[in-house]
Design a protein around this motif. Structure first.
Motif, short mmCIF file in Angstrom:
data_model
loop_
_atom_site.label_atom_id
_atom_site.label_comp_id
_atom_site.label_asym_id
_atom_site.label_seq_id
_atom_site.Cartn_x
_atom_site.Cartn_y
_atom_site.Cartn_z
N ILE A 273 10.80 -1.19 -0.99
CA ILE A 273 10.89 -0.11 0.01
C ILE A 273 11.82 1.00 -0.46
O ILE A 273 11.58 2.18 -0.19
CB ILE A 273 11.33 -0.67 1.38
CG1 ILE A 273 11.12 0.38 2.48
CG2 ILE A 273 12.76 -1.15 1.36
CD1 ILE A 273 9.69 0.77 2.72
N THR A 274 12.88 0.66 -1.19
CA THR A 274 13.78 1.72 -1.68
C THR A 274 13.14 2.52 -2.81
O THR A 274 13.29 3.74 -2.88
CB THR A 274 15.13 1.13 -2.15
OG1 THR A 274 14.89 0.05 -3.06
CG2 THR A 274 15.94 0.60 -0.96
N ILE A 275 12.40 1.83 -3.68
CA ILE A 275 11.66 2.55 -4.73
C ILE A 275 10.57 3.42 -4.09
O ILE A 275 10.33 4.56 -4.51
CB ILE A 275 11.07 1.56 -5.75
CG1 ILE A 275 12.19 0.92 -6.57
CG2 ILE A 275 10.07 2.26 -6.68
CD1 ILE A 275 11.74 -0.19 -7.49
N THR A 276 9.90 2.90 -3.06
CA THR A 276 8.89 3.67 -2.34
C THR A 276 9.49 4.96 -1.79
O THR A 276 8.92 6.06 -1.96
CB THR A 276 8.31 2.84 -1.18
OG1 THR A 276 7.64 1.70 -1.70
CG2 THR A 276 7.33 3.67 -0.35
N ALA A 277 10.64 4.85 -1.13
CA ALA A 277 11.29 6.03 -0.55
C ALA A 277 11.68 7.03 -1.63
O ALA A 277 11.47 8.25 -1.48
CB ALA A 277 12.51 5.61 0.25
N ALA A 278 12.24 6.54 -2.73
CA ALA A 278 12.67 7.43 -3.81
C ALA A 278 11.47 8.13 -4.46
O ALA A 278 11.52 9.33 -4.76
CB ALA A 278 13.47 6.66 -4.85
N LEU A 279 10.38 7.40 -4.66
CA LEU A 279 9.18 8.01 -5.23
C LEU A 279 8.61 9.06 -4.28
O LEU A 279 8.16 10.13 -4.72
CB LEU A 279 8.13 6.94 -5.52
CG LEU A 279 8.41 5.98 -6.68
CD1 LEU A 279 7.39 4.85 -6.71
CD2 LEU A 279 8.43 6.73 -8.01
N VAL B 6 0.84 -1.20 0.00
CA VAL B 6 0.00 0.00 0.00
C VAL B 6 0.87 1.25 0.00
O VAL B 6 0.60 2.22 -0.73
CB VAL B 6 -0.95 0.00 1.22
CG1 VAL B 6 -1.70 1.33 1.32
CG2 VAL B 6 -1.93 -1.16 1.12
N LEU B 7 1.94 1.26 0.80
CA LEU B 7 2.83 2.42 0.84
C LEU B 7 3.51 2.66 -0.50
O LEU B 7 3.71 3.81 -0.91
CB LEU B 7 3.89 2.22 1.94
CG LEU B 7 3.39 2.29 3.39
CD1 LEU B 7 4.54 2.01 4.36
CD2 LEU B 7 2.77 3.66 3.68
N LEU B 8 3.87 1.59 -1.20
CA LEU B 8 4.47 1.72 -2.52
C LEU B 8 3.53 2.44 -3.48
O LEU B 8 3.93 3.37 -4.20
CB LEU B 8 4.80 0.32 -3.07
CG LEU B 8 5.28 0.23 -4.52
CD1 LEU B 8 6.63 0.89 -4.68
CD2 LEU B 8 5.34 -1.23 -4.98
#
Length: 271
Positions: A169-175, A126-128
Motif C-alpha cells: 500500500i505504501t508503494i502504491t501510494a508513492a507510485l 489491483v490498485l498496486l
C-alpha cells in the motif's frame, strides 16, 4: 508448533514482509490448509526482530548517513538532505501510530476474518498495478514534500487492515504520486523500520506480561530464517523491480485471493 512449522512460518514471514503481497494473507494459509496451531506471541516477536534486522542491515549506509546528517543539521540549525529524509520518514510514521491506537479494537475484533483478508488481497493488488501503470514514475525521494510523506503515511495506516500489505500500500501510494519504483520501494522500506520496531516492542511488552513458556529453539529459528530470507528478498526485489514492474505481484495476489476464497467457502483442510 514443531521446528518444521517454525521454519516454514519464518520463511513465509521473511518472504512476504517486504514484497507487496501481504504477509497476513499467507500466514493464515498453513492454519487453514493444514490445521497448524497459532504460532504464538513469542514467535511473532522473533520474526519481527528478524525482518527488522534484515532491513536495518540492508539500509545500514543510509541509516548511518541519516543519523550523521541529522545530528549535524540539528547542531548547526540547518536543513540538509539527510535530516530532511529522517523528518519525512518520521512524519509518515505518525498516521499508522495514531490509527493503531485509535482503531486497535476495531481491527482485532472486526477485521481479522479470512474473508476480509481475501478481499483486501485482491483489491489492493489491483490498485498496486493501476498505480504502477498510471503513475508518472519520474520523481525521486529528493522531491518529496510534507504532503506526499503524509499521504504515504496515511496509506501505511490502511495496512493495519489484514491482507492489505504494508509495503504494497505504501508503494502504491508513492507510485500514484509519481515516484519512481525504486524510490517508492526505498521510502517504503525505510518507513518500515520504526513501524516494525514499534510493533515488535508492543508484542514484547505483551510477552513480558505473559506466563506462557518460551521455546527458545523456535525463537532462534524464527529470527535466523526470517532475517536471512527477508534480506535476500529485499536484494532481489530491488534488483528486479524496474524490469518486472508490479504486474506479477497483482497476478499473484489475484491467484492468492482466489485460493483464500476457495478455502473459506469450501471448508477445505489438509490436516
Amino acid at each position: 508448533m514443531d521446528a518444521f512449522q517454525a521454519v516454514i512460518l519464518a520463511l513465509i514471514q521473511g518472504l512476504t514482509e517486504f514484497l507487496p503481497i501481504s504477509s497476513s494473507a499467507h500466514l493464515i494459509l498453513p492454519s487453514a490448509l493444514f490445521g497448524w496451531p497459532d504460532q504464538g506471541l513469542a514467535f511473532d516477536v522473533a520474526v519481527h526482530l528478524g525482518t527488522l534486522l534484515a532491513v536495518v542491515v540492508y539500509y545500514r549506509r543510509d541509516l548511518l548517513a541519516m543519523t550523521g546528517g541529522s545530528l549535524k543539521g540539528i547542531r548547526t540549525s540547518t536543513m540538509n538532505s539527510e535530516l530532511r529524509l529522517t523528518l519525512l520518514v518520521g512524519l509518515a510514521t505518525i498516521p499508522a501510530v495514531a490509527a493503531g491506537f485509535l482503531a486497535k479494537d476495531l481491527i482485532e475484533n472486526e477485521l481479522r476474518s479470512a474473508t476480509v483478508i481475501a478481499v483486501t488481497t485482491v483489491l489492493f493488488g489491483v490498485l498496486l498495478w493501476l498505480a504502477d501503470v498510471l503513475g508518472a514514475r519520474r520523481r525521486g525521494t529528493e522531491t518529496m514534500g510534507v504532503g506526499s510523506a503524509l499521504l504515504i503515511g496515511v496509506a501505511q495506516a490502511l495496512a493495519l487492515i489484514p491482507g492489505t500489505s504494508r509495503s504494497g500500500i505504501t508503494i502504491t501510494a508513492a507510485l500514484a504520486l509519481g515516484f519512481r519504483r525504486e524510490d517508492a520501494a526505498r521510502f517504503s522500506f525505510l518507513m518500515s523500520i520504526p513501524v516494525i520496531l514499534g510493533a515488535g516492542l508492543l508484542k514484547a511488552k505483551d510477552l513480558a506480561e505473559s506466563t506462557v513458556p518460551v521455546d527458545w529453539l523456535h525463537l532462534i529459528l524464527g529470527v535466523a530464517v526470517s532475517g536471512v530470507v527477508a534480506y535476500l528478498t529485499i536484494v532481489f526485489f530491488l534488483r528486479l523491480l524496474d524490469r518486472i514492474g508490479m504486474l506479477p505481484f497483482m497476478i499473484y495476489r489475484l491467484l492468492l485471493g482466489g485460493v483464500l476464497f476457495y478455502v473459506i467457502y469450501s471448508g477445505t483442510t489438509l490436516s
